[in-house]
Design a protein around this motif. Structure first.
Motif, PDB file in Angstrom:
ATOM      1  N   GLN A   1       0.330   2.444  -1.663  1.00  0.00           N
ATOM      2  CA  GLN A   1      -0.526   1.794  -2.481  1.00  0.00           C
ATOM      3  C   GLN A   1       0.002   0.485  -3.408  1.00  0.00           C
ATOM      4  O   GLN A   1      -0.620  -0.019  -3.610  1.00  0.00           O
ATOM      5  N   GLN A   2       1.390   0.803  -3.812  1.00  0.00           N
ATOM      6  CA  GLN A   2       1.990  -0.354  -4.693  1.00  0.00           C
ATOM      7  C   GLN A   2       2.578  -1.340  -3.817  1.00  0.00           C
ATOM      8  O   GLN A   2       3.289  -2.281  -4.400  1.00  0.00           O
ATOM      9  N   THR A   3       2.328  -1.395  -2.486  1.00  0.00           N
ATOM     10  CA  THR A   3       2.981  -2.434  -1.603  1.00  0.00           C
ATOM     11  C   THR A   3       1.844  -2.802  -0.586  1.00  0.00           C
ATOM     12  O   THR A   3       1.607  -2.310   0.467  1.00  0.00           O
TER      13      THR A   3
ATOM     14  N   CYS B   1      -2.108  -2.659   3.737  1.00  0.00           N
ATOM     15  CA  CYS B   1      -3.226  -3.151   4.479  1.00  0.00           C
ATOM     16  C   CYS B   1      -2.842  -2.864   5.963  1.00  0.00           C
ATOM     17  O   CYS B   1      -3.705  -2.649   6.858  1.00  0.00           O
ATOM     18  N   ARG B   2      -1.374  -3.394   6.356  1.00  0.00           N
ATOM     19  CA  ARG B   2      -1.015  -3.243   7.637  1.00  0.00           C
ATOM     20  C   ARG B   2      -1.304  -1.783   8.305  1.00  0.00           C
ATOM     21  O   ARG B   2      -1.732  -1.725   9.558  1.00  0.00           O
ATOM     22  N   LEU B   3      -0.693  -0.800   7.416  1.00  0.00           N
ATOM     23  CA  LEU B   3      -1.066   0.777   8.104  1.00  0.00           C
ATOM     24  C   LEU B   3      -2.256   0.959   8.266  1.00  0.00           C
ATOM     25  O   LEU B   3      -2.815   1.517   9.202  1.00  0.00           O
ATOM     26  N   LEU B   4      -3.355   0.637   7.163  1.00  0.00           N
ATOM     27  CA  LEU B   4      -4.854   0.851   7.336  1.00  0.00           C
ATOM     28  C   LEU B   4      -5.250   0.175   8.648  1.00  0.00           C
ATOM     29  O   LEU B   4      -5.925   0.850   9.433  1.00  0.00           O
ATOM     30  N   PHE B   5      -4.996  -0.647   9.099  1.00  0.00           N
ATOM     31  CA  PHE B   5      -5.237  -1.614  10.389  1.00  0.00           C
ATOM     32  C   PHE B   5      -4.812  -0.745  11.364  1.00  0.00           C
ATOM     33  O   PHE B   5      -5.577  -0.661  12.280  1.00  0.00           O
TER      34      PHE B   5
ATOM     35  N   MET C   1      -6.982  -6.274  -4.905  1.00  0.00           N
ATOM     36  CA  MET C   1      -5.711  -6.897  -4.975  1.00  0.00           C
ATOM     37  C   MET C   1      -6.087  -8.617  -4.942  1.00  0.00           C
ATOM     38  O   MET C   1      -4.960  -9.446  -4.869  1.00  0.00           O
ATOM     39  N   GLY C   2      -7.164  -9.062  -5.041  1.00  0.00           N
ATOM     40  CA  GLY C   2      -7.515 -10.376  -5.163  1.00  0.00           C
ATOM     41  C   GLY C   2      -7.188 -11.140  -3.753  1.00  0.00           C
ATOM     42  O   GLY C   2      -7.191 -12.200  -3.849  1.00  0.00           O
ATOM     43  N   SER C   3      -7.356 -10.778  -2.533  1.00  0.00           N
ATOM     44  CA  SER C   3      -7.267 -11.204  -1.418  1.00  0.00           C
ATOM     45  C   SER C   3      -8.749 -11.344  -0.725  1.00  0.00           C
ATOM     46  O   SER C   3      -8.997 -10.380   0.053  1.00  0.00           O
ATOM     47  N   GLU C   4      -9.295 -12.069  -0.859  1.00  0.00           N
ATOM     48  CA  GLU C   4     -10.704 -12.279  -0.170  1.00  0.00           C
ATOM     49  C   GLU C   4     -10.532 -12.567   1.419  1.00  0.00           C
ATOM     50  O   GLU C   4     -11.406 -12.234   2.248  1.00  0.00           O
ATOM     51  N   TYR C   5      -9.353 -13.143   1.647  1.00  0.00           N
ATOM     52  CA  TYR C   5      -9.090 -13.482   2.947  1.00  0.00           C
ATOM     53  C   TYR C   5      -9.169 -12.246   3.771  1.00  0.00           C
ATOM     54  O   TYR C   5      -9.525 -11.903   4.734  1.00  0.00           O
ATOM     55  N   THR C   6      -7.918 -11.272   3.333  1.00  0.00           N
ATOM     56  CA  THR C   6      -7.978  -9.833   4.242  1.00  0.00           C
ATOM     57  C   THR C   6      -9.054  -9.098   3.788  1.00  0.00           C
ATOM     58  O   THR C   6      -9.373  -8.230   4.797  1.00  0.00           O
ATOM     59  N   ARG C   7      -9.784  -9.063   2.947  1.00  0.00           N
ATOM     60  CA  ARG C   7     -11.168  -8.321   2.496  1.00  0.00           C
ATOM     61  C   ARG C   7     -11.901  -8.769   3.754  1.00  0.00           C
ATOM     62  O   ARG C   7     -12.671  -7.891   4.254  1.00  0.00           O
ATOM     63  N   SER C   8     -11.957 -10.076   4.067  1.00  0.00           N
ATOM     64  CA  SER C   8     -12.592 -10.589   5.224  1.00  0.00           C
ATOM     65  C   SER C   8     -12.360 -10.131   6.457  1.00  0.00           C
ATOM     66  O   SER C   8     -13.324  -9.878   7.522  1.00  0.00           O
ATOM     67  N   LEU C   9     -11.095  -9.873   6.641  1.00  0.00           N
ATOM     68  CA  LEU C   9     -10.473  -9.600   7.913  1.00  0.00           C
ATOM     69  C   LEU C   9     -11.001  -8.000   8.084  1.00  0.00           C
ATOM     70  O   LEU C   9     -11.263  -7.671   9.278  1.00  0.00           O
TER      71      LEU C   9
END
Length: 599
Positions: free
Chosen positions: A124-126, A131-135, A164-172
């Motif tokens: 969670q600190q990385t 994100c990659r592992l969740l995908f 984490m402030g990434s709307e881009y990855t949130r959208s993905l």
């Protein structure tokens, strides 16, 4: 093969350098690369070097050799040792990711899940790895058809990316969840989710390629949603936006600055894959709408692009794209009177499925459905029934199930002696009551099938009611082929009733529309009505002569194609209904089916 951030020993650098040299040689010298990496252990290296070397060895053995046992040993050691070392995130999580991928390839899914869950828990600190592992875990659940668990994980990922402030990855994450909800037919959840995604994507100001790729993802979901619903006309604005979007992406350069937020270091698909995908949905639209020449043009472009990509990239998604393109163009060929070519392309799909068990599992029902349609086109009704029955046993997809049942009903109508089975099927696809899917196109087709049955039973007023309903629905969404079929059948009904003027008013536009599609069967049917009786009855002697000539030309083309298709060794596929498709085909002596049903 990056080395440790600590100052490495000269012997380690030398061995690593040799290993990388052998790995990247042309052709790669994998055996020598493995020897160099194994030599590292002779020096009793510190834990960091030991874990990294196990990871490197496991990766090389997994990706370049068939020594799965040794690959597994090294990957498991890399994962175990790296967990004991602090601030060693890249090796730790890459080991977890590759080990899980390896387990899935070996059909050890239950071993992959706990590795991924543990890695997600401690990452969670990385942000990038979390994100990659969740995908990755969501994808694993999707492959197991556990879409609920996959959607839950994608929801967790979307919230994490927001924090984490990434709307881009949130959208993905949200778009991926929307895709799964569409697969589950949870439309009440899809609509608000897509609306939210649309707002986020439009408002996000960031890397232009990332922004446009999000728009492509969003629009692909919208377009496929419309096409699933059989709304060919309503989808046009979205499809046009999608085509403009991919043109914009193709003009942008890939050398954009990488995002500073580690949670945003993702892309949905490579630009070249997106181009093929847009071609694919364009083909799907053209086929449903009855623009078959346009479908052929875009299929040719997409397949050419795929061949180039497959020379450089063995990504499984490319084979999936290829199979879906072929499935659609095969249906087009059957309509346009190119059965022999369709059969060879069905054989091509069989060969692709032979190479990938997962591809075969996902497309077996479609393959038997295509063979059923081919059997109808060459008048092998018993084989058509067997193929459709096999397909029904292999699918849980409601739209495909309805499509198969509709075509099986047409087989029973043609056979004329399967009343009990036919009425049982028609009850399950009653367009007036509890129709099983929301597809506009399939419901219109169900009305047509009812009209066809009423016509064969001589209940002409009832047939006209059903066919007018089909026409109303097909005109509303530009379903050209259904429109042409309905017009010519209505024309036939009016002809039988002796209303020649009204019959002519139906058959002539049916003929014009069928020639635009082009639909060989409807053209043959229309010209048969026009060639003598109908035009003569209306006093059009010259038109009657022209129609007779056209009918003869269509008949000759269809007969030649029929003989060519039935003479191919691949024609034996019509007898395959179980297990993997056969690899070898026995040569045929010639057509074994009656041609009378075609005329």
């Amino acid at each position: 093969m990056a080395a440790s951030t600590e100052t490495p020993e000269p012997w380690y650098l030398a061995l690593l350098g040799f290993a990388e040299h052998f790995r990247t040689s042309s052709p790669p010298k994998i055996r020598l690369c493995v020897h160099c990496l194994q030599a590292v252990f002779q020096f009793k290296p510190p834990p960091r070097v030991e874990a990294r070397t196990h990871l490197q060895l496991g990766s090389v053995l997994y990706r370049h050799t068939k020594n799965s046992e040794l690959a597994q040993t090294h990957l498991e050691k890399a994962w175990f040792i790296s967990q004991q070392i602090s601030q060693f995130e890249d090796v730790k999580f890459e080991a977890a990711s590759i080990l899980s991928e390896f387990y899935c390839q070996q059909n050890l899914v239950d071993s992959a899940k706990p590795v991924l869950r543990k890695a997600i828990q401690i990452s969670q600190q990385t942000p990038y790895w979390h994100c990659r592992l969740l995908f990755q875990l969501a994808q694993l659940h999707t492959l197991e058809k556990d879409l609920v668990s996959a959607c839950d994980l994608l929801g967790v990922g979307a919230e994490y990316a927001r924090v984490m402030g990434s709307e881009y990855t949130r959208s993905l994450f949200l778009l991926s969840k929307g895709m799964l909800l569409l697969m589950e037919r949870k439309l009440s959840e899809v609509h608000p989710l897509l609306t939210l995604c649309g707002t986020i994507v439009e408002n996000w100001q960031g890397n232009p390629i990332q922004k446009e790729s999000l728009r492509v993802f969003f629009l692909v979901l919208q377009v496929t949603h419309y096409l699933d619903a059989g709304q060919v006309k309503s989808v046009k604005p979205c499809l046009k936006q999608l085509q403009q979007c991919i043109q914009t992406i193709s003009t942008l350069h890939d050398d954009e600055i990488l995002p500073t937020n580690p949670a945003a270091l993702f892309h949905w698909l490579p630009k070249e894959h997106m181009c093929v995908l847009v071609y694919l949905v364009t083909v799907m639209h053209s086929m449903q709408a009855g623009y078959l020449e346009k479908a052929q043009k875009y299929t040719d472009k997409a397949l050419m692009q795929l061949e180039k990509l497959k020379m450089l990239d063995n990504s499984p998604i490319l084979s999936t794209f290829q199979v879906i393109l072929l499935e659609h163009i095969i249906m087009c060929r059957l309509v346009t009177g190119h059965k022999a070519t369709a059969l060879q392309e069905i054989s091509q799909v069989c060969q692709l499925c032979q190479q990938s068990p997962r591809l075969f599992t996902n497309h077996a029902a479609q393959l038997h459905t295509l063979l059923g349609l081919y059997c109808i086109s060459v008048n092998c009704m018993d084989n058509a029934e067997a193929q459709f029955t096999a397909a029904l046993q292999m699918t849980t997809h409601q739209e495909l199930w309805t499509f198969i049942v509709t075509n099986l009903a047409s087989v029973y109508i043609r056979e004329g002696n399967r009343h009990q089975e036919l009425y049982s099927l028609l009850e399950r696809i009653n367009p007036d009551h509890n129709f099983p899917v929301s597809s506009h196109c399939l419901r219109a087709a169900a009305f047509y099938i009812r009209g066809l049955l009423s016509f064969f039973q001589g209940r002409y007023n009832e047939a006209k009611r059903f066919l007018r309903e089909t026409l109303k629905m097909s005109n509303a969404e530009d379903l050209n082929r259904l429109t042409a079929c309905s017009l010519v059948l209505l024309g036939h009904i009016f002809f039988v009733l002796g209303n020649h003027r009204e019959s002519n008013n139906m058959v002539v536009p049916a003929m014009q529309l069928a020639s635009k599609i082009p639909d060989m069967s409807v053209q043959l049917w229309s010209s048969a009505l026009l060639k003598a009786d109908l035009n003569k009855a209306c006093g059009n002697t010259m038109d009657a002569h022209e129609a007779a000539q056209m009918h003869q030309n269509f008949s000759q083309q269809l007969l030649q194609d029929h003989i060519a298709a039935c003479s191919l060794p691949e024609h034996n596929l019509i007898s395959w209904t179980d297990g993997l498709p056969p690899v070898q085909f026995q040569p045929q002596n010639g057509p074994t089916t009656s041609l009378a049903g075609l005329l």
